[in-house]
Design an enzyme around this catalytic site. Structure first.
Site, PDB file in Angstrom:
ATOM      1  N   GLU A  46     -15.859   3.650   6.481  1.00 24.70           N
ATOM      2  CA  GLU A  46     -15.204   4.865   6.951  1.00 24.70           C
ATOM      3  C   GLU A  46     -16.209   5.760   7.684  1.00 24.70           C
ATOM      4  O   GLU A  46     -17.343   5.930   7.243  1.00 24.70           O
ATOM      5  CB  GLU A  46     -14.619   5.587   5.731  1.00 24.70           C
ATOM      6  CG  GLU A  46     -13.768   6.790   6.030  1.00 24.70           C
ATOM      7  CD  GLU A  46     -13.109   7.339   4.774  1.00 24.70           C
ATOM      8  OE1 GLU A  46     -12.240   8.209   4.898  1.00 24.70           O
ATOM      9  OE2 GLU A  46     -13.474   6.899   3.656  1.00 24.70           O
ATOM     10  N   LYS A 115      -6.148   8.315   9.139  1.00 24.48           N
ATOM     11  CA  LYS A 115      -6.031   8.211   7.680  1.00 24.48           C
ATOM     12  C   LYS A 115      -4.832   9.022   7.201  1.00 24.48           C
ATOM     13  O   LYS A 115      -4.577  10.128   7.686  1.00 24.48           O
ATOM     14  CB  LYS A 115      -7.320   8.728   7.037  1.00 24.48           C
ATOM     15  CG  LYS A 115      -7.424   8.535   5.538  1.00 24.48           C
ATOM     16  CD  LYS A 115      -8.827   8.937   5.065  1.00 24.48           C
ATOM     17  CE  LYS A 115      -9.010   8.725   3.573  1.00 24.48           C
ATOM     18  NZ  LYS A 115     -10.405   9.066   3.153  1.00 24.48           N
ATOM     19  N   CYS A 170      -9.719   3.992   2.989  1.00 28.40           N
ATOM     20  CA  CYS A 170     -10.185   4.465   1.691  1.00 28.40           C
ATOM     21  C   CYS A 170      -9.082   4.961   0.745  1.00 28.40           C
ATOM     22  O   CYS A 170      -8.409   4.167   0.110  1.00 28.40           O
ATOM     23  CB  CYS A 170     -11.237   5.548   1.901  1.00 28.40           C
ATOM     24  SG  CYS A 170     -12.222   5.850   0.401  1.00 28.40           S
ATOM     25  N   THR A 483       7.153 -45.921 -17.423  1.00 27.06           N
ATOM     26  CA  THR A 483       8.236 -46.909 -17.396  1.00 27.06           C
ATOM     27  C   THR A 483       9.572 -46.201 -17.504  1.00 27.06           C
ATOM     28  O   THR A 483       9.820 -45.477 -18.476  1.00 27.06           O
ATOM     29  CB  THR A 483       8.082 -47.912 -18.554  1.00 27.06           C
ATOM     30  OG1 THR A 483       6.836 -48.593 -18.403  1.00 27.06           O
ATOM     31  CG2 THR A 483       9.212 -48.920 -18.560  1.00 27.06           C
TER      32      THR A 483
END
Length: 649
Positions: A46, A115, A170, A483
């Site tokens: 940032e 932001k 952030c 089987t």
């Protein structure tokens, strides 16, 4: 061909507070390194151009102008580079100063992302300097010589190689509803976070939990870059954390508190993430509002990144050769959990049916041993006498002294009811009845023995009023190594979703978890015994002649193939690539490409041709992320063609 991987970098550069030119030079060095290593996207912390801790200097026009000029330098520096760079800068938009992420490629700004959530509590004072994206209206600005439209609208970037990504900053991820939630629901495979979270005691552990949970909840890749050494330590310290998560798992991380620049580079498997999302109906349902056409057009913007030159693909990530084995430091805790699921499943079936008796065939091999241990633990927890467990050993033409002795010793030391019933005479009579030559050791010879044993167990259960407990495992079911209407059948299969590679660990866990000494010694020898159905006579030394892995291939490979085919739906070509990487340098199990390709072909052929056996499986508990139950994870037509899968390798 990138096999659905994208290479990403998280960088923590050396920084000087408010020295933009210095900071850009440091970033340029890391960009060149990342580009040279083939990274497609790099993210910085940032406010990386200025440093996060400038405080009231963010109100100084000189700093803001220097940050913009430095951004222009970064644009010019990347003009000839393919790599997408995401860095942080303070940017004036109208009357607002915004804390932004800037996404650039080849000298052009792709987008500016402000932001959203600004921390303004305790040591954080971001609202003193910055406005939120929520305060922003759509605006056109000139920044770093480029005309850019800035908007609070979430943005998803489409890379040239096919991955998609979004960006948050952030505190955004600490919010109750992070922007990354909307971005991933709108289609972003990966989220990049530019951060400046300071270090406090216990905070890093919480941060890692937060990133892991957000990555897991959104089924995304999450790339985090946090501020490090060089930021102001006037009141707080920044540890330089860089992390990459993939669907909740950390796949790369930096060293905390390093005084040197750091960069982690890894690959995110976005194809795997998309498979997870497509299979998860909860995620799909959560996308409904976001995927509404009007909603998408008004709330999410999509930007195409520029084309890049093709790069040679080399897998960087470590691939676990045993994906079914829990990747944990405390293996005993994982084994205890798996064992407890098996016990709980059987306990419910016994209490529901009112049964106090179970019948189980004991061969002295791994599978029947684990099933017996589950029965013993279940009876103990239900406070039922172990004598209600009827262990039946049924010697045949291929039974060796070792397995017979281990079967008898284990039943005796565990205190269960022991029955020994030889199948030889019954099989000889059966061969006479159907006119089969006893010296011809073909599939008829083998399957007759398996069905005779199952008939004995079923008839004993009727006689005693008990349940036949199945012993077959997930790996055998995938290969059809059972089987039909023989060992394929039971009344409850406790091992039905446990792969062969895991069974050894669980048996070993029981051996080391307080069982009596005699049983422990027997269990350890069973673990070391070669895997075999023992349907062919022993060799001249009385040892096992029929070894399963010599016939169908190594179970460690088949379990690897099974995991990636079912868990993520990968193409065989991708599974082959992953296997080559996983087993190339494995100290114990090393296989070359030719061997892996051979057994992958065998696996695919058997997996497709043997589906009819899985279409009518008995009940049994799911314990892991992969199951072949026709009532649960896997529904497949028994007559589906394997042609495309075989051609792909």
């Amino acid at each position: 061909m990138n096999y659905g991987f994208i290479k990403v970098a998280s960088a923590v550069p050396r920084v000087k507070v408010a020295d933009c030119a210095y900071n850009v030079r440091e970033m340029e060095q890391m960009i060149v390194r990342a580009e040279g290593q083939g990274a497609e996207i790099i993210v910085f912390p940032e406010l990386s151009i200025t440093g996060y801790t400038c405080q009231d200097l963010f109100n100084q026009r000189l700093l803001l102008d220097a940050a913009e000029q430095s951004a222009m330098m970064l644009l010019d520096f990347t003009r000839q580079l393919d790599i997408i760079t995401i860095f942080g800068a303070p940017i004036i938009v109208g009357n607002l100063l915004l804390n932004c992420a800037v996404v650039i490629q080849k000298g052009s700004i792709l987008a500016i992302i402000p932001k959203t959530f600004l921390p303004n509590y305790k040591e954080f004072y971001e609202k003193r300097w910055f406005a939120s994206a929520q305060d922003l209206h759509d605006t056109d600005i000139i920044y770093a010589g480029s005309h850019i439209h800035v908007s609070p609208q979430p943005i998803i970037f489409n890379t040239y190689t096919g991955a998609t990504f979004g960006v948050e900053l952030c505190e955004d991820v600490w919010a109750p509803e992070p922007p990354s939630t909307k971005l991933t629901l709108a289609g972003a495979d990966i989220i990049f976070n530019l951060s400046a979270s300071d270090e406090l005691i216990g905070k890093n552990a919480y941060l890692r939990q937060l990133l892991s949970q957000q990555s897991a909840r959104t089924m995304s890749g999450y790339v985090y870059a946090g501020c490090g050494f060089g930021e102001s330590t006037q009141d707080v310290v920044y540890g330089g954390n860089a992390y990459v998560y993939e669907n909740g798992k950390c796949i790369a991380e930096s060293e905390r508190f390093s005084f040197e620049p750091q960069m982690i580079i890894t690959q995110i498997d976005y194809e795997k993430l998309r498979t997870e999302r497509a299979c998860n109906t909860t995620f799909v349902n959560a996308q409904r509002n976001v995927n509404n056409k009007h909603h998408m057009e008004s709330c999410v913007k999509y930007i195409d990144c520029q084309s890049i030159n093709p790069k040679d693909f080399t897998l960087l990530r470590k691939v676990n050769p045993t994906p079914f084995i829990p990747d944990t430091k405390d293996m005993s805790a994982s084994c205890e959990e798996i064992f407890s699921i098996q016990v709980a499943g059987l306990a419910k079936r016994l209490t529901h049916t009112g049964c106090n008796t179970v019948v189980i065939g004991i061969s002295g091999g791994l599978d029947s041993t684990l099933a017996l241990l589950v029965c013993v633990k279940t009876f103990d927890k239900l406070k039922l006498p172990r004598t209600g467990i009827v262990g039946v050993t049924m010697p045949g033409f291929g039974t060796t002294d070792r397995t017979y002795s281990n079967a008898m010793s284990l039943m005796k030391s565990l205190g269960i009811t022991i029955r020994e019933i030889s199948i030889k005479e019954a099989c000889i009579q059966h061969f006479k009845d159907i006119e089969h030559d006893i010296d011809v050791h073909d599939v008829t010879y083998e399957n007759s023995q398996a069905r005779e044993r199952t008939q004995i167990l079923m008839d004993l259960s009727n006689q005693l009023g008990g349940l036949v407990i199945g012993t077959g495992d997930l790996s055998e079911l995938a290969l059809g190594w059972a089987t039909y209407n023989g060992d394929h059948m039971s009344m409850y299969g406790v091992n039905v979703s446990i792969p062969k590679t895991l069974i050894r660990y669980i048996v070993n866990y029981v051996a080391d978890s307080g069982i009596d000494p005699a049983s422990r010694l027997t269990l350890l020898d069973i673990i070391d015994t070669p895997i075999s159905p023992e349907l062919i006579p022993a060799d001249e030394n009385g040892d096992i002649a029929q070894k399963t892995e010599d016939l169908v291939g190594p179970y460690i490979l088949h379990d690897f193939f099974l995991y990636y085919l079912l868990r993520y739906g990968f193409k065989p070509s991708k599974i082959l690539m992953l296997a080559k990487h996983a087993f190339a340098n494995d100290a114990v199990h090393k296989y070359d490409e030719e061997t892996i390709r051979k057994w992958l072909t065998t696996f695919l052929r058997r997996f497709f041709s043997q589906q009819f056996k899985r279409s009518c499986l008995p009940d049994g508990p799911k314990v892991g992320s992969v199951s072949l139950s026709p009532r649960g994870d896997w529904r497949m037509p028994s007559d589906a063609c394997s042609t495309m899968w075989l051609e792909d390798i």
